[in-house]
Design a protein around this motif. Structure first.
Motif, PDB file in Angstrom:
ATOM      1  N   ALA A  82      21.745  50.594  20.915  1.00 59.92           N
ATOM      2  CA  ALA A  82      21.189  50.539  22.478  1.00 59.92           C
ATOM      3  C   ALA A  82      20.994  48.790  22.540  1.00 59.92           C
ATOM      4  CB  ALA A  82      20.034  51.267  22.571  1.00 59.92           C
ATOM      5  N   ALA A  83      20.296  48.193  21.747  1.00 57.38           N
ATOM      6  CA  ALA A  83      20.142  46.766  21.869  1.00 57.38           C
ATOM      7  C   ALA A  83      21.524  46.067  22.125  1.00 57.38           C
ATOM      8  CB  ALA A  83      19.335  46.290  20.629  1.00 57.38           C
ATOM      9  N   ASN A  84      22.561  46.259  21.081  1.00 56.28           N
ATOM     10  CA  ASN A  84      23.825  45.764  21.192  1.00 56.28           C
ATOM     11  C   ASN A  84      24.438  46.172  22.557  1.00 56.28           C
ATOM     12  OD1 ASN A  84      23.610  44.704  18.856  1.00 56.28           O
ATOM     13  ND2 ASN A  84      24.676  46.032  17.723  1.00 56.28           N
ATOM     14  N   ALA A  85      24.456  47.185  22.980  1.00 56.54           N
ATOM     15  CA  ALA A  85      25.016  47.598  24.573  1.00 56.54           C
ATOM     16  C   ALA A  85      24.214  46.864  25.566  1.00 56.54           C
ATOM     17  CB  ALA A  85      24.579  48.982  24.597  1.00 56.54           C
ATOM     18  N   LYS A  86      22.836  46.599  25.257  1.00 54.29           N
ATOM     19  CA  LYS A  86      22.213  45.673  26.420  1.00 54.29           C
ATOM     20  C   LYS A  86      22.694  44.376  26.353  1.00 54.29           C
ATOM     21  CE  LYS A  86      17.382  44.374  27.749  1.00 54.29           C
ATOM     22  NZ  LYS A  86      15.906  44.665  27.498  1.00 54.29           N
ATOM     23  N   VAL A  87      22.779  43.749  25.145  1.00 54.12           N
ATOM     24  CA  VAL A  87      23.169  42.396  25.121  1.00 54.12           C
ATOM     25  C   VAL A  87      24.653  42.315  25.691  1.00 54.12           C
ATOM     26  CG1 VAL A  87      24.081  40.628  23.539  1.00 54.12           C
ATOM     27  CG2 VAL A  87      21.763  41.805  23.160  1.00 54.12           C
ATOM     28  N   LYS A  88      25.504  43.314  25.351  1.00 57.14           N
ATOM     29  CA  LYS A  88      26.824  43.235  25.943  1.00 57.14           C
ATOM     30  C   LYS A  88      26.725  43.280  27.409  1.00 57.14           C
ATOM     31  CE  LYS A  88      31.384  45.325  25.487  1.00 57.14           C
ATOM     32  NZ  LYS A  88      32.072  46.386  24.581  1.00 57.14           N
ATOM     33  N   ALA A  89      26.086  44.277  28.063  1.00 60.76           N
ATOM     34  CA  ALA A  89      25.864  44.262  29.485  1.00 60.76           C
ATOM     35  C   ALA A  89      25.475  42.779  30.132  1.00 60.76           C
ATOM     36  CB  ALA A  89      24.835  45.387  29.815  1.00 60.76           C
ATOM     37  N   GLN A  90      24.319  42.131  29.442  1.00 57.90           N
ATOM     38  CA  GLN A  90      23.940  40.969  30.096  1.00 57.90           C
ATOM     39  C   GLN A  90      25.189  39.806  29.744  1.00 57.90           C
ATOM     40  OE1 GLN A  90      20.496  40.180  27.451  1.00 57.90           O
ATOM     41  NE2 GLN A  90      19.148  41.300  28.664  1.00 57.90           N
TER      42      GLN A  90
END
Length: 139
Positions: A82-90
């Motif tokens: 989930a944290a990686n997905a958030k960073v990828k979205a940013q």
């Protein structure tokens, strides 16, 4: 008074050297074990390791993996994903913004400089921004 302070200081300086001294052991002609800081000539002396042992770390509870502990590992993986997905979205949003800025502005200053980018440099920056969008946004 001054000389005793000087001698004390010199002795303190020599203490670490004495602590690192090598120690040798051998058996003499009468069968007694002898210890010395210098091996005698023509005798098979063995060098001893007399350094102080390093203090072990405080004993902690032994690490025992239990079946119940495997479930939090799965939830930890989910949290990491989930944290990686958030960073990828940013990163995707930043890459799209950068591409938009490069395409809309006619003149762009080079990073770290006051000089304006030439058309060739600007086109290269746009190509790089498009690659970044493809990388981060899967487009």
């Amino acid at each position: 008074m001054k000389s005793s302070v000087v001698w004390t200081f010199l002795l303190i300086l020599l203490l670490p050297a004495a602590a690192r001294a090598e120690v040798y052991t051998w058996t003499d002609a009468s069968g007694k074990r002898v210890y010395s800081d210098q091996p005698p000539p023509n005798v098979n002396a063995r060098r001893l390791d007399v350094r102080a042992p390093v203090a072990p770390l405080p004993a902690s509870a032994p690490v025992v993996e239990k079946k119940a502990e495997k479930k939090p590992a799965a939830s930890d993986n989910a949290a990491i994903d989930a944290a990686n997905a958030k960073v990828k979205a940013q990163n995707c949003k930043a890459a799209q913004s950068n591409l938009s800025t490069l395409q809309l502005n006619g003149r762009i200053r080079l990073p770290g400089s006051n000089a304006l980018a030439t058309d060739v440099q600007r086109n290269e920056m746009i190509r790089q921004a498009q690659k970044d969008v493809q990388t981060w946004c899967n487009k």
